[in-house]
Design a protein around this motif. Structure first.
Motif, PDB file in Angstrom:
ATOM      1  N   ASP A  53       0.854  -1.187   0.000  1.00  0.00           N
ATOM      2  CA  ASP A  53       0.000   0.000   0.000  1.00  0.00           C
ATOM      3  C   ASP A  53       0.887   1.233   0.000  1.00  0.00           C
ATOM      4  O   ASP A  53       1.770   1.371   0.854  1.00  0.00           O
ATOM      5  CB  ASP A  53      -0.896   0.025   1.237  1.00  0.00           C
ATOM      6  CG  ASP A  53      -1.921  -1.098   1.242  1.00  0.00           C
ATOM      7  OD1 ASP A  53      -2.494  -1.383   0.171  1.00  0.00           O
ATOM      8  OD2 ASP A  53      -2.147  -1.694   2.311  1.00  0.00           O
ATOM      9  N   SER A  55       0.851   5.542  -0.298  1.00  0.00           N
ATOM     10  CA  SER A  55       0.059   6.768  -0.325  1.00  0.00           C
ATOM     11  C   SER A  55       0.949   7.969  -0.034  1.00  0.00           C
ATOM     12  O   SER A  55       1.956   7.860   0.666  1.00  0.00           O
ATOM     13  CB  SER A  55      -1.100   6.707   0.672  1.00  0.00           C
ATOM     14  OG  SER A  55      -0.623   6.703   1.985  1.00  0.00           O
ATOM     15  N   GLU A  64      -2.998   7.208  -4.027  1.00  0.00           N
ATOM     16  CA  GLU A  64      -2.885   5.893  -3.411  1.00  0.00           C
ATOM     17  C   GLU A  64      -2.718   4.828  -4.494  1.00  0.00           C
ATOM     18  O   GLU A  64      -3.353   4.913  -5.543  1.00  0.00           O
ATOM     19  CB  GLU A  64      -4.139   5.564  -2.595  1.00  0.00           C
ATOM     20  CG  GLU A  64      -4.341   6.470  -1.406  1.00  0.00           C
ATOM     21  CD  GLU A  64      -5.598   6.119  -0.636  1.00  0.00           C
ATOM     22  OE1 GLU A  64      -5.465   5.746   0.535  1.00  0.00           O
ATOM     23  OE2 GLU A  64      -6.694   6.197  -1.233  1.00  0.00           O
ATOM     24  N   GLU A  66      -2.066   0.356  -4.812  1.00  0.00           N
ATOM     25  CA  GLU A  66      -1.890  -0.972  -4.237  1.00  0.00           C
ATOM     26  C   GLU A  66      -1.226  -1.815  -5.312  1.00  0.00           C
ATOM     27  O   GLU A  66      -1.738  -1.912  -6.432  1.00  0.00           O
ATOM     28  CB  GLU A  66      -3.229  -1.608  -3.864  1.00  0.00           C
ATOM     29  CG  GLU A  66      -3.898  -0.990  -2.677  1.00  0.00           C
ATOM     30  CD  GLU A  66      -5.182  -1.733  -2.292  1.00  0.00           C
ATOM     31  OE1 GLU A  66      -5.678  -2.567  -3.084  1.00  0.00           O
ATOM     32  OE2 GLU A  66      -5.680  -1.461  -1.196  1.00  0.00           O
TER      33      GLU A  66
END
Length: 111
Positions: A53, A55, A64, A66
């Motif tokens: 993850d 951000s 953001e 993933e």
């Protein structure tokens, strides 16, 4: 002594650089900081269930991502990031295996 789990290479217009890292997250963080050092705030890079993850805030907007915590996926993400920042850099990442249990392992014998 700290254990390095990955070896990774970064190719740009000036050459090829080979590095080691403890984690894929560390590689991602280093490259994001390099490309976007003066443009971002509050960078976080964390591993959660084999997903990295990412951000940060840029121009007041949160970004953001993933990405799967797999070396080739991370390398592709970094190449895309480089392209978005106007660079044609390439990355390659390999996991360092502590014990060789690969099928292509063989013994070398002096003849």
């Amino acid at each position: 002594m700290s254990k390095e789990n990955y070896v990774w290479a970064w190719k740009d217009d000036d050459g090829v650089y080979v590095n080691t890292a403890k984690s894929l997250e560390a590689i991602v963080e280093e490259i994001i900081e390099f490309y976007k050092e003066d443009e971002i705030e509050e960078l976080t890079v964390e591993l959660n269930d084999q997903i990295i993850d990412i951000s940060f805030f840029e121009d007041g907007n949160e970004t953001e991502w993933e990405i799967k915590a797999v070396p080739w996926v991370v390398a592709k993400f970094l190449q895309d990031l480089a392209g978005d920042c106007g660079h044609e850099d390439w990355f390659d990442i390999k996991e360092i295996e502590a014990e060789s249990n690969r099928a292509d392992t063989f013994e070398i014998e002096k003849i």
